[in-house]
Each structure stands twice: as structure tokens, then as C-alpha cells.
Design a protein around this motif. Structure first.
Motif, PDB file in Angstrom:
ATOM      1  N   ASN A  33       0.823  -1.214   0.000  1.00 27.65           N
ATOM      2  CA  ASN A  33       0.000   0.000   0.000  1.00 27.65           C
ATOM      3  C   ASN A  33       0.856   1.262   0.000  1.00 27.65           C
ATOM      4  O   ASN A  33       0.580   2.198  -0.761  1.00 27.65           O
ATOM      5  CB  ASN A  33      -0.928  -0.006   1.219  1.00 27.65           C
ATOM      6  N   VAL A  82      -4.238   6.992   3.922  1.00 32.79           N
ATOM      7  CA  VAL A  82      -3.891   5.582   3.735  1.00 32.79           C
ATOM      8  C   VAL A  82      -2.783   5.166   4.698  1.00 32.79           C
ATOM      9  O   VAL A  82      -2.814   4.078   5.279  1.00 32.79           O
ATOM     10  CB  VAL A  82      -3.471   5.324   2.271  1.00 32.79           C
ATOM     11  N   GLU A 130      -3.060   9.829   0.449  1.00 33.54           N
ATOM     12  CA  GLU A 130      -1.939   8.994   0.873  1.00 33.54           C
ATOM     13  C   GLU A 130      -1.666   9.158   2.370  1.00 33.54           C
ATOM     14  O   GLU A 130      -1.275   8.195   3.038  1.00 33.54           O
ATOM     15  CB  GLU A 130      -0.684   9.361   0.070  1.00 33.54           C
ATOM     16  N   GLY A 160       1.320   3.794  -3.352  1.00 36.03           N
ATOM     17  CA  GLY A 160       0.958   5.211  -3.234  1.00 36.03           C
ATOM     18  C   GLY A 160       2.115   6.141  -3.544  1.00 36.03           C
ATOM     19  O   GLY A 160       1.943   7.139  -4.252  1.00 36.03           O
ATOM     20  N   LEU A 207      -4.244  13.499  -4.154  1.00 39.12           N
ATOM     21  CA  LEU A 207      -3.654  12.184  -3.905  1.00 39.12           C
ATOM     22  C   LEU A 207      -2.752  12.208  -2.672  1.00 39.12           C
ATOM     23  O   LEU A 207      -2.670  11.212  -1.939  1.00 39.12           O
ATOM     24  CB  LEU A 207      -2.869  11.727  -5.132  1.00 39.12           C
TER      25      LEU A 207
END
Length: 227
Positions: free
Chosen positions: A164, A207, A204, A168, A200
Motif C-alpha cells: 500500500n 492511507v 496517501e 501510493g 492524492l
């Protein structure tokens, strides 16, 4: 000389000395040192509140013997939350993009939960390998499948966190490169690409925090099965 996109995931070094330990320990400076006073500053109070809510939510479904893991899992959560977003800053490095480091976290902690289950309740721990009511012909196959799924858990923990964060970071670098290349050719397209890059980046950060929570949550679920 064109550098590879994966060069950003190489461990930084100075005079041949790896700096991965430095990049792991520096984020801890951001957290205040706990004090014995009743009233602390806002940052210390916020940190204490976060730890209280986290441990209460994480360990409420776990039996009392498993509460001994509270300090260790809370420390792991704070460490991952500090380190994961680190690579989004310029001239920094994300240690958790290294599979070896994530497996170093996942394997010992998973193995500890399995050993606790085998020691405290061996019948229940071995009972997870064979669901109740299984036909006789399927018993050997299901035991093999459940054993494989048990041993693949630490691999899934480490690979999930690595994949992940790596995906990213790679996507952000690709979009940033595209925005830089398109700037003298098509400024409006470059502006649109930069906007996508900004959104993004926010995603991120989310995330990185969510993956730290998922890593610790899955470890607590493994602990819950064996306590």
C-alpha cells in the motif's frame, strides 16, 4: 543519468552507514514526554486521550489476559502512525516500505499469539484448523488449507503494509513527473495534474494512518482468537 522510480525506496546511507535506524527514531521527537503533573499542555492531553480511546476500542472485545499486550500494541500503533507518513515529506525516507522491516514486526508478534494459544488453550487453538461439522472426506484437505492460511497471516500483514505504501508513493512520483514535464508544453493540463497530485497526497496521508491501524487491528484479532 536517469534514476529509477524505485530508488526512493532504497535505504539512505551516509559514508556507507545505513540511516534507517535514524529515520525510525527521529519521529519520536515529535511526541511530548509524559509528565507526572495532573494538568499537562494540550499536546500531551491529546496524546493521552488518543491512547485511552485506542486501547479501549482495541481491547474491549479481548479477554483480560490479553490486556497485557496493550502497551506494546499502542506503542506499535504510534510508531507506525509516525513513520508511515514520513516519506511524504521532502528529503525523507519511509522505513515501512521495506518488506524486511514489516516482516520483522509481523512474524514475531503473530508467532507470539500462536504460542500463547497453544500454551493456554491448545484444544481451541487446534480446533480452528477444522471447522465443526466437516465431512470425513474433506477433513485432510481442510486441515491443510487452514494450516496454510494460518502460516500466511504474517506474510499478508507485512506485504499489505509494504504494497500500500509503495504503490501510493510510486503513483505520486509518476503524477509529479508528469506535471513537471507537461508544465512548459501544456500549462493547463499540468495545473490539473498538480491538483490531482494534491488530492492524492491527502489520500496517501489517510492511507498511511489507516494501514497502521489495520496492521495493529489484525494483530489484536489474532490475539483475541488465542486468549
Amino acid at each position: 543519468m536517469n534514476l529509477s522510480f524505485f530508488d526512493q525506496f532504497m535505504s539512505p546511507s551516509l559514508l556507507g552507514i545505513p540511516l534507517i535506524m535514524l529515520s525510525m527514531l527521529l519521529p519520536w521527537i515529535l511526541f511530548p514526554t509524559p509528565s507526572t503533573r495532573w494538568l499537562n499542555n494540550r499536546l500531551s492531553t491529546l496524546q493521552s486521550w488518543f491512547l485511552f480511546v485506542f486501547t479501549k476500542q482495541m481491547f474491549s472485545p479481548i479477554n483480560t489476559p490479553g490486556h497485557k499486550w496493550a502497551a506494546m500494541l499502542a506503542s506499535l500503533m504510534i510508531m507506525l502512525v509516525s513513520i508511515n507518513p514520513l516519506g511524504l515529506l521532502p528529503y525523507t525516507f519511509t522505513p515501512t516500505t521495506q518488506l524486511s522491516m514489516n516482516m520483522g514486526f509481523a512474524v514475531p508478534l503473530w508467532l507470539a499469539t500462536v504460542i500463547i494459544g497453544m500454551r493456554n488453550q491448545p484444544t481451541a487453538a487446534l480446533g480452528h484448523l477444522l471447522p465443526e461439522g466437516t465431512p470425513t472426506l474433506l477433513i485432510p484437505i481442510l486441515i491443510v488449507i487452514e494450516t496454510i492460511s494460518l502460516f500466511i497471516r504474517p506474510l499478508a500483514l507485512g506485504v499489505r503494509l509494504t504494497a500500500n505504501l509503495t504503490a501510493g508513493h510510486l503513483l505520486m512520483q509518476l503524477i509529479a513527473t508528469a506535471a513537471f514535464v507537461l508544465l512548459p508544453i501544456m500549462p493547463m493540463v499540468s495545473l490539473l495534474t498538480s491538483t490531482i497530485l494534491f488530492l492524492l497526497t491527502i489520500l496517501e496521508v489517510a492511507v498511511a494512518i489507516i494501514q497502521a491501524y489495520v496492521f495493529v487491528l489484525l494483530l489484536s484479532l489474532y490475539l483475541q482468537e488465542n486468549v
